[in-house]
Design a protein around this motif. Structure first.
Motif, PDB file in Angstrom:
ATOM      1  N   ASN A   1     -11.471   2.919  -7.894  1.00 16.38           N
ATOM      2  CA  ASN A   1     -11.424   2.366  -6.536  1.00 16.38           C
ATOM      3  C   ASN A   1     -10.032   2.376  -5.905  1.00 16.38           C
ATOM      4  O   ASN A   1      -9.857   1.878  -4.793  1.00 16.38           O
ATOM      5  CB  ASN A   1     -11.992   0.937  -6.519  1.00 16.38           C
ATOM      6  CG  ASN A   1     -11.088  -0.078  -7.206  1.00 16.38           C
ATOM      7  OD1 ASN A   1      -9.979   0.228  -7.621  1.00 16.38           O
ATOM      8  ND2 ASN A   1     -11.572  -1.300  -7.356  1.00 16.38           N
ATOM      9  N   GLU A   2      -9.039   2.928  -6.611  1.00 11.78           N
ATOM     10  CA  GLU A   2      -7.670   2.840  -6.089  1.00 11.78           C
ATOM     11  C   GLU A   2      -7.500   3.594  -4.772  1.00 11.78           C
ATOM     12  O   GLU A   2      -6.755   3.151  -3.890  1.00 11.78           O
ATOM     13  CB  GLU A   2      -6.644   3.317  -7.119  1.00 11.78           C
ATOM     14  CG  GLU A   2      -6.783   4.752  -7.569  1.00 11.78           C
ATOM     15  CD  GLU A   2      -5.664   5.152  -8.527  1.00 11.78           C
ATOM     16  OE1 GLU A   2      -4.558   4.626  -8.402  1.00 11.78           O
ATOM     17  OE2 GLU A   2      -5.925   5.995  -9.408  1.00 11.78           O
ATOM     18  N   GLU A   3      -8.182   4.705  -4.596  1.00 14.25           N
ATOM     19  CA  GLU A   3      -8.060   5.442  -3.338  1.00 14.25           C
ATOM     20  C   GLU A   3      -8.572   4.610  -2.169  1.00 14.25           C
ATOM     21  O   GLU A   3      -7.969   4.595  -1.091  1.00 14.25           O
ATOM     22  CB  GLU A   3      -8.813   6.765  -3.423  1.00 14.25           C
ATOM     23  CG  GLU A   3      -8.665   7.620  -2.180  1.00 14.25           C
ATOM     24  CD  GLU A   3      -9.284   8.988  -2.339  1.00 14.25           C
ATOM     25  OE1 GLU A   3      -9.167   9.804  -1.399  1.00 14.25           O
ATOM     26  OE2 GLU A   3      -9.894   9.261  -3.393  1.00 14.25           O
ATOM     27  N   ARG A   4      -9.661   3.895  -2.401  1.00 15.78           N
ATOM     28  CA  ARG A   4     -10.251   3.091  -1.331  1.00 15.78           C
ATOM     29  C   ARG A   4      -9.442   1.831  -1.053  1.00 15.78           C
ATOM     30  O   ARG A   4      -9.322   1.405   0.098  1.00 15.78           O
ATOM     31  CB  ARG A   4     -11.695   2.722  -1.731  1.00 15.78           C
ATOM     32  CG  ARG A   4     -12.385   1.736  -0.822  1.00 15.78           C
ATOM     33  CD  ARG A   4     -13.867   1.652  -1.141  1.00 15.78           C
ATOM     34  NE  ARG A   4     -14.119   1.413  -2.548  1.00 15.78           N
ATOM     35  CZ  ARG A   4     -14.178   0.196  -3.087  1.00 15.78           C
ATOM     36  NH1 ARG A   4     -13.972  -0.880  -2.343  1.00 15.78           N
ATOM     37  NH2 ARG A   4     -14.453   0.050  -4.371  1.00 15.78           N
ATOM     38  N   ARG A   5      -8.860   1.243  -2.073  1.00 13.91           N
ATOM     39  CA  ARG A   5      -8.184  -0.048  -1.900  1.00 13.91           C
ATOM     40  C   ARG A   5      -6.696   0.068  -1.555  1.00 13.91           C
ATOM     41  O   ARG A   5      -6.095  -0.892  -1.096  1.00 13.91           O
ATOM     42  CB  ARG A   5      -8.360  -0.899  -3.160  1.00 13.91           C
ATOM     43  CG  ARG A   5      -9.797  -1.349  -3.352  1.00 13.91           C
ATOM     44  CD  ARG A   5      -9.916  -2.637  -4.093  1.00 13.91           C
ATOM     45  NE  ARG A   5     -11.199  -3.264  -3.826  1.00 13.91           N
ATOM     46  CZ  ARG A   5     -11.830  -4.068  -4.669  1.00 13.91           C
ATOM     47  NH1 ARG A   5     -11.261  -4.343  -5.845  1.00 13.91           N
ATOM     48  NH2 ARG A   5     -12.970  -4.614  -4.350  1.00 13.91           N
ATOM     49  N   THR A   6      -6.117   1.224  -1.791  1.00 11.51           N
ATOM     50  CA  THR A   6      -4.685   1.382  -1.506  1.00 11.51           C
ATOM     51  C   THR A   6      -4.333   1.062  -0.055  1.00 11.51           C
ATOM     52  O   THR A   6      -3.377   0.311   0.192  1.00 11.51           O
ATOM     53  CB  THR A   6      -4.226   2.798  -1.894  1.00 11.51           C
ATOM     54  OG1 THR A   6      -4.258   2.920  -3.320  1.00 11.51           O
ATOM     55  CG2 THR A   6      -2.821   3.079  -1.394  1.00 11.51           C
ATOM     56  N   PRO A   7      -5.038   1.600   0.951  1.00 15.26           N
ATOM     57  CA  PRO A   7      -4.655   1.290   2.344  1.00 15.26           C
ATOM     58  C   PRO A   7      -4.680  -0.202   2.651  1.00 15.26           C
ATOM     59  O   PRO A   7      -3.812  -0.702   3.393  1.00 15.26           O
ATOM     60  CB  PRO A   7      -5.696   2.057   3.169  1.00 15.26           C
ATOM     61  CG  PRO A   7      -6.170   3.151   2.270  1.00 15.26           C
ATOM     62  CD  PRO A   7      -6.166   2.556   0.897  1.00 15.26           C
ATOM     63  N   ASP A   8      -5.645  -0.929   2.102  1.00 13.62           N
ATOM     64  CA  ASP A   8      -5.735  -2.371   2.368  1.00 13.62           C
ATOM     65  C   ASP A   8      -4.541  -3.115   1.768  1.00 13.62           C
ATOM     66  O   ASP A   8      -4.006  -4.057   2.388  1.00 13.62           O
ATOM     67  CB  ASP A   8      -7.037  -2.938   1.797  1.00 13.62           C
ATOM     68  CG  ASP A   8      -8.274  -2.407   2.514  1.00 13.62           C
ATOM     69  OD1 ASP A   8      -8.126  -1.962   3.675  1.00 13.62           O
ATOM     70  OD2 ASP A   8      -9.361  -2.428   1.910  1.00 13.62           O
ATOM     71  N   LEU A   9      -4.112  -2.702   0.575  1.00 18.18           N
ATOM     72  CA  LEU A   9      -2.971  -3.363  -0.055  1.00 18.18           C
ATOM     73  C   LEU A   9      -1.682  -3.072   0.704  1.00 18.18           C
ATOM     74  O   LEU A   9      -0.844  -3.959   0.881  1.00 18.18           O
ATOM     75  CB  LEU A   9      -2.851  -2.917  -1.512  1.00 18.18           C
ATOM     76  CG  LEU A   9      -3.972  -3.395  -2.444  1.00 18.18           C
ATOM     77  CD1 LEU A   9      -3.863  -2.727  -3.806  1.00 18.18           C
ATOM     78  CD2 LEU A   9      -3.938  -4.910  -2.595  1.00 18.18           C
ATOM     79  N   VAL A  10      -1.534  -1.847   1.167  1.00 10.81           N
ATOM     80  CA  VAL A  10      -0.345  -1.503   1.949  1.00 10.81           C
ATOM     81  C   VAL A  10      -0.338  -2.279   3.256  1.00 10.81           C
ATOM     82  O   VAL A  10       0.706  -2.818   3.681  1.00 10.81           O
ATOM     83  CB  VAL A  10      -0.303   0.016   2.217  1.00 10.81           C
ATOM     84  CG1 VAL A  10       0.812   0.360   3.207  1.00 10.81           C
ATOM     85  CG2 VAL A  10      -0.101   0.784   0.908  1.00 10.81           C
ATOM     86  N   GLU A  11      -1.503  -2.375   3.906  1.00  8.46           N
ATOM     87  CA  GLU A  11      -1.590  -3.127   5.164  1.00  8.46           C
ATOM     88  C   GLU A  11      -1.245  -4.598   4.939  1.00  8.46           C
ATOM     89  O   GLU A  11      -0.570  -5.225   5.767  1.00  8.46           O
ATOM     90  CB  GLU A  11      -2.995  -2.998   5.745  1.00  8.46           C
ATOM     91  CG  GLU A  11      -3.168  -3.671   7.093  1.00  8.46           C
ATOM     92  CD  GLU A  11      -4.553  -3.476   7.672  1.00  8.46           C
ATOM     93  OE1 GLU A  11      -4.837  -4.078   8.723  1.00  8.46           O
ATOM     94  OE2 GLU A  11      -5.355  -2.730   7.073  1.00  8.46           O
ATOM     95  N   ALA A  12      -1.698  -5.156   3.820  1.00 11.81           N
ATOM     96  CA  ALA A  12      -1.400  -6.556   3.521  1.00 11.81           C
ATOM     97  C   ALA A  12       0.103  -6.754   3.344  1.00 11.81           C
ATOM     98  O   ALA A  12       0.681  -7.734   3.835  1.00 11.81           O
ATOM     99  CB  ALA A  12      -2.146  -6.994   2.262  1.00 11.81           C
ATOM    100  N   ALA A  13       0.754  -5.830   2.640  1.00 13.78           N
ATOM    101  CA  ALA A  13       2.204  -5.932   2.448  1.00 13.78           C
ATOM    102  C   ALA A  13       2.941  -5.778   3.777  1.00 13.78           C
ATOM    103  O   ALA A  13       3.922  -6.482   4.044  1.00 13.78           O
ATOM    104  CB  ALA A  13       2.670  -4.877   1.444  1.00 13.78           C
ATOM    105  N   LEU A  14       2.476  -4.874   4.617  1.00 11.74           N
ATOM    106  CA  LEU A  14       3.085  -4.710   5.929  1.00 11.74           C
ATOM    107  C   LEU A  14       2.955  -5.981   6.768  1.00 11.74           C
ATOM    108  O   LEU A  14       3.802  -6.270   7.614  1.00 11.74           O
ATOM    109  CB  LEU A  14       2.435  -3.531   6.669  1.00 11.74           C
ATOM    110  CG  LEU A  14       2.829  -2.130   6.180  1.00 11.74           C
ATOM    111  CD1 LEU A  14       1.945  -1.080   6.823  1.00 11.74           C
ATOM    112  CD2 LEU A  14       4.301  -1.852   6.471  1.00 11.74           C
ATOM    113  N   GLY A  15       1.890  -6.737   6.506  1.00 11.77           N
ATOM    114  CA  GLY A  15       1.674  -7.991   7.225  1.00 11.77           C
ATOM    115  C   GLY A  15       2.424  -9.170   6.625  1.00 11.77           C
ATOM    116  O   GLY A  15       2.284 -10.298   7.115  1.00 11.77           O
TER     117      GLY A  15
END
Length: 283
Positions: free
Chosen positions: A64-78
């Protein structure tokens, strides 16, 4: 982006909870999100360490890392503090993590590490083999043909080699290693590092293959294999050295530079090649 937002890679114990660093404990206690390769193992580690994890725990593994990577990056950006922990050792070293690190860096998210245990360097230190120069090859191909082709390409590597291998494939891998590298090549099979049943067998590849064939070893396995022995270069004959210098001179190179080039090419001292080109005259 908030100053708080960042990604922290957590080096986790290989097996002994006592190897957990203070920074791992502190980061787990303050992270907004903890991405774990196996959430059950993370929960067990937290229990063994006597700590609680107040942040949100999510699974992050190969599937699931491909699917979850964008969400984790967005969270860090926030502004979120995102921690990544795998089952053991360092994230992204034959474990999930590289994809997230690359995406975070591309997005401008700060990435840092809370260093911890590594099966690669632990096995290397225990192996008794040279440690000054080594290379890590991770997991070999799972099937015989591609695995043997990879090993043939590595057979002349002079640095110590480190591999990970699954217990159900290690017997076949050792046979292929002995065939490609030679049965006498020194090696060490390290299993269950830092755990109750830690074992290190230091034997030539052929003997390790025979041992594994009688009943494959269990547990997490790291293989360390000695590098190929250096082959001493054969010194060219004096006539060949003179001819090589003359050939360069004929192409327009000065004699001084031609002598230097030939010496470098054959691993010789310049003065030795000079003496061949300019032999001392008899009185």
């Amino acid at each position: 982006m908030s100053d708080k937002g960042r990604l922290v890679l957590l080096g986790a114990p290989l097996g002994n909870p006592g190897d957990a660093s203070t920074r791992l404990r502190e980061t787990l206690a303050v992270a907004d999100i903890v991405a774990a390769e196996d959430t059950r193992r993370l929960t067990r580690l937290a229990r063994d360490l006597g700590i609680s994890i107040p942040g949100r725990i999510i699974s992050y593994f190969e599937g699931n890392e491909e699917r979850r990577t964008p969400d984790l990056v967005e969270a860090a950006l926030g502004g979120a503090l995102v921690a990544l922990v795998t089952d053991a050792g360092m994230p992204s070293v034959s474990d999930p993590g590289y994809r997230l690190v690359r995406a975070a860096l591309d997005a401008g998210v700060p990435v840092t590490v809370a260093p911890g245990p590594s099966a690669v360097t632990t096995a290397l230190a225990l192996s008794g083999l040279p440690t000054d120069r080594f290379c890590f090859e991770g997991f070999l191909p799972r099937t015989g043909g591609p695995r043997r082709a990879r090993l043939r390409a590595l057979a002349a590597e002079e640095r110590t080699l480190v591999f990970f291998e699954a217990p159900h494939r290690v017997a076949g891998t050792l046979v292929d290693l002995a065939e490609a590298f030679g049965a006498d090549r020194p090696a060490a099979l390290c299993r269950e590092l830092t755990k109750t049943y830690e074992e290190v067998r230091r034997q030539p590849l052929g003997e390790l293959a025979d041992w594994a064939a009688t009943g494959g070893p269990r547990g997490e396995i790291t293989l360390v294999v000695g590098g190929a022995p250096q082959v001493a270069a054969t010194r060219p004959a004096d006539a060949d050295l003179r001819a090589a210098v003359a050939e360069r001179e004929a192409a327009g190179t000065s004699r001084r530079d031609a002598i230097t080039a030939v010496a470098t090419e054959h691993g010789l001292r310049r003065r030795d090649v000079y003496a061949v080109v300019h032999p001392p005259t008899s009185p």
